[in-house]
Write a protein that holds these residues in place. Sequence first.
Motif, PDB file in Angstrom:
ATOM      1  N   VAL A 153      -8.516   9.322   1.880  1.00 21.61           N
ATOM      2  CA  VAL A 153      -7.489   8.355   1.491  1.00 21.61           C
ATOM      3  C   VAL A 153      -8.149   7.275   0.646  1.00 21.61           C
ATOM      4  N   GLU A 156      -7.561   3.250  -1.641  1.00 23.99           N
ATOM      5  CA  GLU A 156      -6.816   2.073  -2.061  1.00 23.99           C
ATOM      6  C   GLU A 156      -7.255   1.683  -3.462  1.00 23.99           C
ATOM      7  N   ARG A 184      -2.710  -1.234   5.074  1.00 23.16           N
ATOM      8  CA  ARG A 184      -2.289   0.084   4.594  1.00 23.16           C
ATOM      9  C   ARG A 184      -3.430   1.091   4.730  1.00 23.16           C
ATOM     10  N   LEU A 185      -4.665   0.669   4.430  1.00 25.38           N
ATOM     11  CA  LEU A 185      -5.808   1.561   4.573  1.00 25.38           C
ATOM     12  C   LEU A 185      -5.983   1.983   6.030  1.00 25.38           C
ATOM     13  N   SER A 242      -3.242   4.427   6.909  1.00 26.57           N
ATOM     14  CA  SER A 242      -3.485   5.734   6.284  1.00 26.57           C
ATOM     15  C   SER A 242      -4.534   6.515   7.061  1.00 26.57           C
ATOM     16  N   ILE A 294      -2.937   7.830  10.233  1.00 29.36           N
ATOM     17  CA  ILE A 294      -2.062   8.974   9.944  1.00 29.36           C
ATOM     18  C   ILE A 294      -2.876  10.231   9.722  1.00 29.36           C
ATOM     19  N   THR A 307       3.802   8.946   2.066  1.00 28.75           N
ATOM     20  CA  THR A 307       3.779   7.493   1.861  1.00 28.75           C
ATOM     21  C   THR A 307       2.367   6.939   1.709  1.00 28.75           C
ATOM     22  N   ILE A 308       1.334   7.731   2.062  1.00 31.04           N
ATOM     23  CA  ILE A 308      -0.042   7.236   2.002  1.00 31.04           C
ATOM     24  C   ILE A 308      -0.707   7.673   0.705  1.00 31.04           C
ATOM     25  N   LYS A 309      -1.783   6.982   0.337  1.00 30.42           N
ATOM     26  CA  LYS A 309      -2.528   7.329  -0.871  1.00 30.42           C
ATOM     27  C   LYS A 309      -3.687   8.236  -0.469  1.00 30.42           C
ATOM     28  N   SER A 310      -3.445   9.536  -0.528  1.00 30.25           N
ATOM     29  CA  SER A 310      -4.477  10.505  -0.194  1.00 30.25           C
ATOM     30  C   SER A 310      -4.973  11.173  -1.465  1.00 30.25           C
ATOM     31  N   ILE A 348       5.758   6.287  -2.004  1.00 30.30           N
ATOM     32  CA  ILE A 348       4.475   5.711  -1.621  1.00 30.30           C
ATOM     33  C   ILE A 348       4.699   4.303  -1.075  1.00 30.30           C
ATOM     34  N   ASN A 349       3.947   3.944  -0.052  1.00 28.87           N
ATOM     35  CA  ASN A 349       4.086   2.621   0.566  1.00 28.87           C
ATOM     36  C   ASN A 349       3.305   1.600  -0.268  1.00 28.87           C
TER      37      ASN A 349
END
Length: 281
Positions: free
Chosen positions: A29, A31, A49-50, A53, A56, A147-150, A206-207
């Motif tokens: 993941v 940021e 958020r990190l 993620s 999750i 929704t996460i930045k993977s 994406i969140n």
Amino acid sequence: MINLNGKIVKENEATLPVLNRGFAYGDSVFETIRVINGKIMFWEDHYFRLMASMRIMRMEIPANFSPEFLEDEIKAIIEANGYSASPSRIRFAVYRQQGGYYTPATREIGYVLTAEKMEDAFYLFNAKPYEVELFKDHYVTSGLLSTIKSNNRAVNVLGSIYASENSYDNCLLLNEKKSVVEALNGNIFLVKGNTVKTPPLADGAINGVIRKQLINILNKTEDYTFEEASISPFELQKADELFITNVAMGIQPISKYRKKEFKHKVAKDLLSKLNVKARLG
């Protein structure tokens, strides 16, 4: 210079194993963080958020991953690259340690930070022509994982190639329910009259950190009515404005979608409010 697991090394010395899980399985993941003269913009939002993620993705969060520790790691890579007095863009990636196949051998993590110099300290309004189209070859799956930045960005990569091949500035992505979810590189907002609308996270959006900031701004102003609701492709050509948001550019107004051309009055107003909030921290 690269920050690799807390050590500042030259780029050509920052090596990862070929079987790194971020490369082998997208088990990573990240940021994207904007820093202005050493000040991390919206740091609290990025940090939480990190952490969300990583949870999750069922990664083990190290005990020392406090906001203060990670902030120091970001500042270390900024100083190492000589960006302390200039705006910069940081990519903070966390990957699961090597081992196993689909089932990881460990849940422990490693991390790498890179820094890139940016030209402008605060967000500038870009009124240049900006045309978008729908990307319909592949869909974003609605739900929490989207929704996460993977590192699993295949749809974004293919959509970007499609946009480049067809001379579009960007594309809008759909989920499996054929609802508009986001742009290739950020969240999408639609303006109709005084109502500003963006898709909900449940649709697979994406969140986004700037998404969250704009929602807070919209909920505190009497100038606009905010809605978090699904957007149908049919709504796009009926809109007064469309714009895209992300941490790097702030707000990017869309000037054209198919035969419809858009204004950018609301986008410009919200960008000024966003810059005020960024300055105040």
